[in-house]
Design a protein around this motif. Structure first.
Motif, PDB file in Angstrom:
ATOM      1  N   ALA A 113       0.843  -1.197   0.000  1.00  0.00           N
ATOM      2  CA  ALA A 113       0.000   0.000   0.000  1.00  0.00           C
ATOM      3  C   ALA A 113       0.876   1.245   0.000  1.00  0.00           C
ATOM      4  N   TYR A 114       0.498   2.234  -0.808  1.00  0.00           N
ATOM      5  CA  TYR A 114       1.253   3.488  -0.908  1.00  0.00           C
ATOM      6  C   TYR A 114       2.739   3.224  -1.153  1.00  0.00           C
ATOM      7  N   GLY A 115       3.044   2.163  -1.884  1.00  0.00           N
ATOM      8  CA  GLY A 115       4.439   1.774  -1.988  1.00  0.00           C
ATOM      9  C   GLY A 115       4.892   1.449  -3.386  1.00  0.00           C
ATOM     10  N   ALA A 116       6.160   1.140  -3.481  1.00  0.00           N
ATOM     11  CA  ALA A 116       6.784   0.858  -4.769  1.00  0.00           C
ATOM     12  C   ALA A 116       7.841  -0.218  -4.597  1.00  0.00           C
ATOM     13  N   ARG A 117       8.191  -0.818  -5.707  1.00  0.00           N
ATOM     14  CA  ARG A 117       9.322  -1.742  -5.768  1.00  0.00           C
ATOM     15  C   ARG A 117      10.183  -1.342  -6.953  1.00  0.00           C
ATOM     16  N   ILE A 118      11.493  -1.451  -6.776  1.00  0.00           N
ATOM     17  CA  ILE A 118      12.446  -1.261  -7.864  1.00  0.00           C
ATOM     18  C   ILE A 118      13.154  -2.599  -8.037  1.00  0.00           C
ATOM     19  N   PHE A 119      12.958  -3.218  -9.203  1.00  0.00           N
ATOM     20  CA  PHE A 119      13.440  -4.579  -9.437  1.00  0.00           C
ATOM     21  C   PHE A 119      14.664  -4.575 -10.357  1.00  0.00           C
ATOM     22  N   VAL A 120      15.585  -5.474 -10.047  1.00  0.00           N
ATOM     23  CA  VAL A 120      16.727  -5.730 -10.925  1.00  0.00           C
ATOM     24  C   VAL A 120      16.954  -7.234 -10.977  1.00  0.00           C
TER      25      VAL A 120
END
Length: 540
Positions: free
Chosen positions: A436-443
């Protein structure tokens, strides 16, 4: 312009930041600008390596009413004080960009005062735009002149006068030689004669090919000002608006449209530019006063740091400092701030920005990569920043509850840089839960390992796997599959003929389908990277 792509900017309005008097008298210089030295460790923790300092040259009031281009405003200190500061910033790996206010000067500018004193006999009558003696000015002068946007305390310069150009370029040369500045932000660039920008570019690039010229542009086609014959970059006001209003309106389609229009695939109209990105500055309300829900602060900055262009922080906003223009005054946007006494600091936001700084510096794809949209919904957005050598996937959720997002990737597994959680693909398709209200940065996994080493992160940055149930013991509740999706166990059953124990569970995404699997298989292990890991991990 490699150093700009690899930068994180910090912007201060020095007269406000330093607590200088509103009006400039004739007092001796006071070294207030030296206060910035004490902020250098803070800037380094944020990953800042470029400092944009607003107007610093002698002025009458707010800095944009210049008196003298060759001297630092006495309210900030002396030229020697500023030289010491610039030297210290450079020693700490921080480049210096100053405000170039070349469209207009103040009424106390020495050449304008000569016109006031000597009238038509002044050799400087031709220095000012449309100055003539056919009538008086609104401020009581026996001549008329053009003020910037009708503000007659700001006298418009005639940039087609060779003597004016020579005077301004001479000042820039002094700033380069004596202070070692690395670039200029050109104030009111849309009002400046384009021929002057051509001359300025040739002059600056002749002295330093890496010198950066960035123009303040609010509306229009950015390519008109940022091109090989004029400036290197401009202020990205288009995306500044989309960054906050897409969250206020719960409509990621707005910022997605702008990002795709500017940088998307092969059709982005500004793909060749490294635009100057920001969410607030000395002229507009602070982000924390603009967002209707402060839970969106981290997502806005995650977008700022991962979208094409170079990000800039406005001083104090890293703590969520608020400020709104009042009674046509910008003073509330330009406060005096002191480390250790920030009002109501948002430390979670500060720590998030420190993490974003490490991520941006570690990933060339965020500095130089192309932009491709993967998924756009009202409350979820996913895009790819990629170079031939590296891929970075960014996914955001502005909803107040966790949501799943789907996109197609170019790899078999991705790791979230914020938590260390690994997600597997299903034939190239990813279906991932966003907080919720969040993000992910994937590599990719190997990039994550490099990032952990480069950023010197503590082991706790990787989210530990929750303890799994004892073998052959099943708990009712939520489980995470080793590929990343989550499920809820409803209960255990027996096959009516074989009496085999079966687990009944439902997906916590999509249409929440029901599943049945043998208990032994459900509680068993799978092999990944040569090591056994739980097929399903209990998470409560």
């Amino acid at each position: 312009m490699n150093w700009v792509n690899e930068s994180i900017f910090y912007h201060i309005y020095p007269l406000g930041f330093c607590g200088a008097p509103q009006q400039n008298g004739q007092d001796a210089p006071v070294n207030r600008i030296g206060k910035l030295s004490g902020w250098i460790p803070h800037l380094r923790e944020l990953g800042v390596n470029a400092l944009y300092i607003g107007p610093v040259f002698e002025s009458s009031e707010h800095g944009y009413d210049t008196r003298d281009y060759y001297n630092i405003d006495r309210r900030l200190g002396s030229n020697e004080d500023f030289k010491r500061l610039c030297r210290e910033l450079h020693e700490n790996g921080i480049r210096v960009v100053l405000d170039g206010v070349f469209n207009h000067v103040g009424r106390e500018f020495w050449a304008f005062q000569d016109v006031q004193k000597n009238g038509s006999a002044s050799p400087y009558c031709g220095w000012f735009h449309n100055l003539n003696f056919g009538g008086g000015s609104p401020l009581g002068d026996p001549f008329w002149y053009e003020g910037w946007q009708g503000h007659y305390n700001l006298v418009k310069l005639n940039l087609r006068n060779p003597d004016v150009v020579s005077h301004l370029l001479g000042a820039v040369g002094m700033w380069i030689d004596e202070f070692g500045i690395d670039g200029l932000r050109l104030d009111a660039a849309d009002c400046v004669d384009m021929d002057f920008f051509h001359q300025l570019r040739n002059y600056c690039k002749g002295r330093n090919p890496d010198f950066w010229l960035m123009g303040e542009i609010i509306h229009g086609d950015y390519n008109r000002w940022a091109n090989p014959g004029a400036l290197d970059s401009v202020t990205n006001y288009e995306c500044r608006k989309g960054l906050y209003s897409s969250h206020n309106d719960k409509n990621y389609f707005e910022i997605a449209y702008s990002l795709n229009r500017q940088s998307g695939g092969n059709g982005g109209i500004y793909r060749s530019l490294c635009l100057y990105n920001f969410v607030d500055n000395h002229d507009v309300n602070r982000l924390a006063s603009t967002l209707s829900n402060h839970s969106h602060l981290c997502n806005v900055y995650t977008l700022l740091y991962t979208m094409p262009g170079v990000p800039s922080l406005y001083y104090g906003s890293e703590w969520g400092v608020q400020g709104v223009r009042q009674n046509h005054s910008d003073a509330p946007l330009r406060p005096c701030l002191d480390l250790g006494s920030i009002p109501s600091p948002n430390l979670a936001l500060l720590n998030h920005l420190k993490t974003l700084g490490k991520i941006r510096h570690a990933l060339p794809a965020l500095q130089y990569g192309g932009y491709d949209q993967l998924t756009v919904k009202n409350e979820q957005l996913a895009f790819l920043r990629a170079t031939p050598e590296q891929q970075v996937y960014v996914a955001l959720n502005l909803s107040e509850h966790p949501e799943y997002i789907e996109f197609r990737g170019r790899t078999s597994a991705l790791v979230d840089l914020f938590t260390g959680t690994r997600f597997e693909t299903n034939d190239g398709n990813f279906k991932l839960e966003l907080p919720a209200y969040g993000a992910r940065i994937f590599v990719e996994p190997h990039v994550y390992e490099q990032y952990v080493q480069q950023a010197d992160l503590p082991a706790a940055v990787s989210q530990p796997e929750p303890a799994r149930p004892e073998p052959r013991t099943l708990k009712i509740g939520r489980y995470r599959h080793f590929k990343g999706n989550e499920y809820e166990v409803i209960g255990c059953a027996r096959h009516s003929e074989t009496l085999e124990e079966l687990v009944v569970y439902r997906a916590l995404y999509g249409e929440q389908e029901l599943w049945v699997r043998p208990l032994e298989m459900f509680l068993g292990d799978v092999e990944r990277d040569g090591k056994p890991i739980p097929r399903f991990t209990w998470i409560g």
